[in-house]
Design an enzyme around this catalytic site. Structure first.
Site, PDB file in Angstrom:
ATOM      1  CG  HIS A 173      30.604  69.718 -24.069  1.00  0.00           C
ATOM      2  ND1 HIS A 173      29.554  69.406 -23.243  1.00  0.00           N
ATOM      3  CD2 HIS A 173      30.137  69.541 -25.328  1.00  0.00           C
ATOM      4  CE1 HIS A 173      28.499  69.086 -23.959  1.00  0.00           C
ATOM      5  NE2 HIS A 173      28.828  69.146 -25.238  1.00  0.00           N
TER       6      HIS A 173
ATOM      7  CE  LYS B  76      32.701  72.044 -32.198  1.00  0.00           C
ATOM      8  NZ  LYS B  76      32.607  71.203 -33.360  1.00  0.00           N
TER       9      LYS B  76
ATOM     10  CG  HIS C 189      22.979  71.639 -37.548  1.00  0.00           C
ATOM     11  ND1 HIS C 189      22.012  70.787 -37.072  1.00  0.00           N
ATOM     12  CD2 HIS C 189      24.124  71.299 -36.935  1.00  0.00           C
ATOM     13  CE1 HIS C 189      22.559  69.960 -36.220  1.00  0.00           C
ATOM     14  NE2 HIS C 189      23.827  70.241 -36.113  1.00  0.00           N
TER      15      HIS C 189
ATOM     16  CE  LYS D  33      21.296  74.414 -27.576  1.00  0.00           C
ATOM     17  NZ  LYS D  33      20.933  74.206 -28.902  1.00  0.00           N
TER      18      LYS D  33
ATOM     19  CB  CYS E 186      19.624  66.955 -36.940  1.00  0.00           C
ATOM     20  SG  CYS E 186      19.399  68.669 -36.593  1.00  0.00           S
TER      21      CYS E 186
ATOM     22  CB  CYS F 177      18.989  68.549 -40.752  1.00  0.00           C
ATOM     23  SG  CYS F 177      20.459  69.429 -40.175  1.00  0.00           S
TER      24      CYS F 177
ATOM     25  CB  CYS G 183      18.283  72.534 -39.731  1.00  0.00           C
ATOM     26  SG  CYS G 183      18.827  71.945 -38.122  1.00  0.00           S
TER      27      CYS G 183
ATOM     28  CG  HIS H 156      29.818  65.079 -23.814  1.00  0.00           C
ATOM     29  ND1 HIS H 156      30.700  65.912 -24.452  1.00  0.00           N
ATOM     30  CD2 HIS H 156      28.767  64.907 -24.649  1.00  0.00           C
ATOM     31  CE1 HIS H 156      30.216  66.221 -25.647  1.00  0.00           C
ATOM     32  NE2 HIS H 156      29.038  65.635 -25.783  1.00  0.00           N
TER      33      HIS H 156
HETATM   34  N1  MSP Z   1      25.129  59.710 -29.676  1.00  0.00           N
HETATM   35  C1  MSP Z   1      23.911  60.177 -29.112  1.00  0.00           C
HETATM   36  C2  MSP Z   1      23.467  59.293 -27.973  1.00  0.00           C
HETATM   37  C3  MSP Z   1      23.258  57.856 -28.314  1.00  0.00           C
HETATM   38  S1  MSP Z   1      22.868  56.930 -26.909  1.00  0.00           S
HETATM   39  C4  MSP Z   1      22.360  55.462 -27.487  1.00  0.00           C
HETATM   40  C5  MSP Z   1      24.109  61.592 -28.558  1.00  0.00           C
HETATM   41  N2  MSP Z   1      25.350  61.988 -28.295  1.00  0.00           N
HETATM   42  S2  MSP Z   1      25.783  63.424 -27.691  1.00  0.00           S
HETATM   43  O1  MSP Z   1      27.211  63.467 -27.755  1.00  0.00           O
HETATM   44  O2  MSP Z   1      25.066  64.471 -28.334  1.00  0.00           O
HETATM   45  O3  MSP Z   1      25.390  63.368 -26.195  1.00  0.00           O
HETATM   46  C6  MSP Z   1      24.164  63.845 -25.691  1.00  0.00           C
HETATM   47  C7  MSP Z   1      24.183  63.704 -24.190  1.00  0.00           C
HETATM   48  O4  MSP Z   1      25.280  64.476 -23.633  1.00  0.00           O
HETATM   49  C8  MSP Z   1      22.972  64.234 -23.454  1.00  0.00           C
HETATM   50  O5  MSP Z   1      21.885  63.335 -23.477  1.00  0.00           O
HETATM   51  C9  MSP Z   1      23.558  64.410 -22.070  1.00  0.00           C
HETATM   52  O6  MSP Z   1      23.751  63.168 -21.479  1.00  0.00           O
HETATM   53  C10 MSP Z   1      24.905  65.020 -22.382  1.00  0.00           C
HETATM   54  N3  MSP Z   1      24.846  66.480 -22.498  1.00  0.00           N
HETATM   55  C11 MSP Z   1      25.317  67.215 -23.551  1.00  0.00           C
HETATM   56  N4  MSP Z   1      25.134  68.532 -23.281  1.00  0.00           N
HETATM   57  C12 MSP Z   1      24.523  68.685 -22.098  1.00  0.00           C
HETATM   58  C13 MSP Z   1      24.063  69.797 -21.363  1.00  0.00           C
HETATM   59  N5  MSP Z   1      24.218  71.042 -21.764  1.00  0.00           N
HETATM   60  N6  MSP Z   1      23.411  69.549 -20.194  1.00  0.00           N
HETATM   61  C14 MSP Z   1      23.234  68.278 -19.715  1.00  0.00           C
HETATM   62  N7  MSP Z   1      23.663  67.214 -20.399  1.00  0.00           N
HETATM   63  C15 MSP Z   1      24.332  67.374 -21.571  1.00  0.00           C
HETATM   64  O7  MSP Z   1      23.113  62.270 -28.362  1.00  0.00           O
END
Ligand code: MSP
Length: 639
Positions: free
Chosen positions: A19, A306, A153, A303, A136, A133, A150, A22
């Site tokens: 999304h 889903k 979730h 926020k 998480c 959890c 949690c 990322h």
């Molecule tokens: N798999 C772990 C990371 C391991 S790194 C060794 C993880 N994955 S995640 O899919 O949840 O990705 C989290 C990351 O996605 C955040 O740290 C950020 O880089 C990005 N973001 C996800 N949602 C976001 C926002 N709403 N705003 C900004 N960044 C966002 O955690």
């Protein structure tokens, strides 16, 4: 020669489609690598996916697939999204890659043999019991639970007792603290650095380096009945991808000799700023130079989730705006590093004002006039035009200014620098009005204006190329220049274009968007607002208004419009940020009784937390506070 530059994104979980959250981090990392290359530095950009753990195994089971088969499918969505966004990574690591699994096993063997400074084993067996959890993928503390559930979730955590191997984190905490305090390990922005130092002052215990119950993971080489803990597995990607345990030369170059920058959002700060440095220390490996933690954004104030149905698929944005504009729009919505809000309704408006109008129009106006009046040839420069010297100086300053911002991770400010130059050029064009000059027979002078504008367009295109790689090349191609021209040195000198060179006209680089309907509005739950704009009584009842007393007030530094107020709302004291500084001085507002909405979600305004909103009335440029008529005490409820 500057050190090579190695930038990483988190590896994303494959239990979800990509999304714009990322996408935000990935575009930012791509952009940082491109800026470094533009400045002549070697850069390596790594991204990838995190594919082990219970959460992924559960998602696979729910889809009726074997975990690896499921991961193979979902990973394609990430790769396709990055390609749609013109993200050019040097490597994409998956934690299910053989090369990663083998290297993690080597690291675990090394850690198992390692000793701390006072001779203790780094890894030791123990029994872990905790509330866990599955969503998480972590043990939670009692404090984190809300009504026994949690908070993320909304499910009841399990009580888990199992044999684990522990990592002796406590042996490294003091050193990590010293390194962060002395800025040998740089954590940016400062707010996040302080957050990490705060965490280090709490009682952090050792963490599990393995799990017994997680089957979908990398087996421990010294006890295959256990899997590597997901964070040990995941964090290692930053070294396994660049040859740890397999290609010493490559690993030396990108880990020992490079400037290493990890980029992520604040959700995973603890793992990157505390666990990862400790693992590296235990393995006697160098630490990264900088950990940059950007903010988390909301979408239209909410926020992204889903259940709210407001997740935005980057492919939808690309379909509407194209890859380049999507990159631009996402990174210019709020300052990089701060928390912020992505306002979907503003994307098309911003596209039109910045890209279609400011940049796109400038390019087509200039190219069109050259084609029509100068036989499609770059005209000859002319000195002594109104505002020319100033324009040249600004243009020549911009590359260094932009790279200065980039080196401080001020991505939004860097982009703004280029766009200000574009706006300045539009003003220069309008002031000198080359179309009038042509009409009045002053063609040579008109040519001079167009030459200067073309030069700035060329410079802006180079300096915006990390943000908008395709459009920048398209702009350069109008002036017959190609990819090899994308170098900072070329942007730092004016008078680069050869008079007489052929100009190829392109109709519109950024076609205007129809703002009457936004095609990218995420599907969301409708509020109960009716078509005639009236709301139900029940909706009004949701608003909690109270009388508050202003205890203290001061200007918010860096803003002419905002005041930081400390208020008393009866049962508690709060801070709010109010946009009234142009109408009330801090002294005037201090001591006043005001009306405040007390149940607003906390928001960050210019990085400062605001917990509520005051009511004010405004008309014809005047603003006054809404105040209770009689001297009711703070906390009185308004209904
Ligand atoms: N798999 C772990 C990371 C391991 S790194 C060794 C993880 N994955 S995640 O899919 O949840 O990705 C989290 C990351 O996605 C955040 O740290 C950020 O880089 C990005 N973001 C996800 N949602 C976001 C926002 N709403 N705003 C900004 N960044 C966002 O955690």
């Amino acid at each position: 020669m500057p050190k090579p530059y190695y930038v990483t994104t988190p590896i994303y979980y494959v239990n979800d489609r990509p999304h714009i959250g990322h996408s935000y981090t990935t575009i930012a990392a791509d952009l940082l690598a491109r800026y470094q290359r533009l400045a002549g530095r070697e850069a390596y950009f790594l991204t990838g996916t995190d594919e082990h753990g219970t959460k992924i195994a559960e998602a696979a089971a729910a889809a009726g697939k074997a975990p690896k088969e499921f991961c193979d499918e979902v990973v394609q969505h990430f790769k396709k999204a990055w390609s749609a966004l013109s993200v050019e990574y040097d490597d994409f690591i998956r934690t299910t890659d053989r090369r990663h699994e083998e290297a993690v096993q080597k690291l675990l063997t090394l850690l198992n043999d390692a000793r701390t400074d006072n001779g203790q084993t780094v890894i030791y067996p123990g029994v872990y019991e905790g509330i866990y959890c599955v969503g998480c993928e972590k043990f939670l503390t009692e404090k984190e639970l809300v009504d026994g559930l949690c908070p993320n979730h909304k499910r009841k955590p399990e009580i888990l007792k199992e044999k684990n191997y522990f990592f002796r984190l406590t042996a490294y905490l003091d050193r990590i603290k010293t390194l962060i305090e002395s800025n040998e390990l740089v954590i940016l922005p400062d707010e996040r650095r302080r957050e990490v130092l705060g965490l280090l002052n709490q009682d952090l215990g050792d963490f599990s380096a393995s799990r017994e119950r997680v089957e979908w993971g990398i087996p421990l080489p010294f006890d295959p009945s256990q899997s590597a803990y997901v964070w040990v597995d995941a964090l290692s990607n930053y070294i396994t991808a660049i040859g740890y345990g397999s290609d010493e030369t490559k690993f030396r170059k990108w880990w020992y000799d490079a400037e290493v920058v990890h980029l992520m959002a604040k959700d995973i700060l603890k793992f990157h700023c505390i666990y990862w440095p400790a693992i590296l220390m235990a393995a006697k490996l160098p630490l990264p130079e900088t950990i940059f933690v950007h903010g988390f954004f909301t979408v239209d104030g909410e926020k992204m989730s889903k259940s709210l149905g407001n997740m935005i698929d980057p492919n939808d944005l690309v379909a509407q705006f194209g890859a380049d504009a999507t990159r631009y729009l996402l990174l210019t919505q709020y300052p990089f590093g701060a928390d912020g809000d992505i306002q979907v309704s503003r994307l098309a408006t911003k596209y039109n004002s910045d890209l279609a109008n400011d940049l796109g129009n400038l390019v087509s106006r200039v190219a069109k006039m050259i084609v029509a009046n100068f036989d499609s040839r770059v005209p000859t420069p002319v000195k002594n035009l109104e505002g020319l010297q100033e324009l040249i100086e600004s243009a020549e300053d911009v590359p260094d200014k932009i790279l200065g911002h980039i080196n401080k991770f001020e991505i939004t400010a860097a982009i703004e620098e280029a766009m200000n130059l574009v706006r300045m050029t539009n003003r220069f064009f309008d002031t000198n009005a080359p179309w009038k000059l042509v009409k009045n027979g002053e063609k040579e002078k008109a040519g001079g204006v167009l030459y200067a504008c073309s030069e700035v367009i060329r410079i802006a295109a180079i300096m915006l190329s990390p943000v908008m790689p395709n459009k920048s090349l398209q702009i350069l191609s109008i002036f017959g220049l190609g990819k090899d021209h994308l170098r900072k040195e070329n942007a730092a000198i004016f008078y680069h274009l050869e008079p007489g060179a052929r100009v190829h006209f392109v109709e519109s680089i950024f076609p205007r968007q129809d703002v009457s309907e936004s095609k990218t509005e995420p599907s969301r739950k409708k509020t109960s607002e009716s078509v005639d704009g009236l709301i139900d009584f029940a909706d009004f009842g949701k608003l909690k208004l109270v009388v508050a007393e202003v205890l203290d007030a001061e200007k918010l530094s860096g803003s002419d419009k905002l005041l930081r107020l400390q208020i008393d709302i009866g049962e508690e004291k709060r801070q709010i940020i109010a946009g009234v500084a142009e109408y009330y001085s801090p002294e005037e507002i201090k001591g006043k009784k005001i009306v405040v909405v007390k149940n607003l979600k906390p928001a960050k305004i210019r990085g400062v937390e605001s917990n509520g909103m005051l009511l004010a009335a405004k008309k014809d440029g005047r603003l006054c506070l809404v105040v209770p008529e009689s001297d009711l005490p703070a906390g009185a409820i308004i209904s």
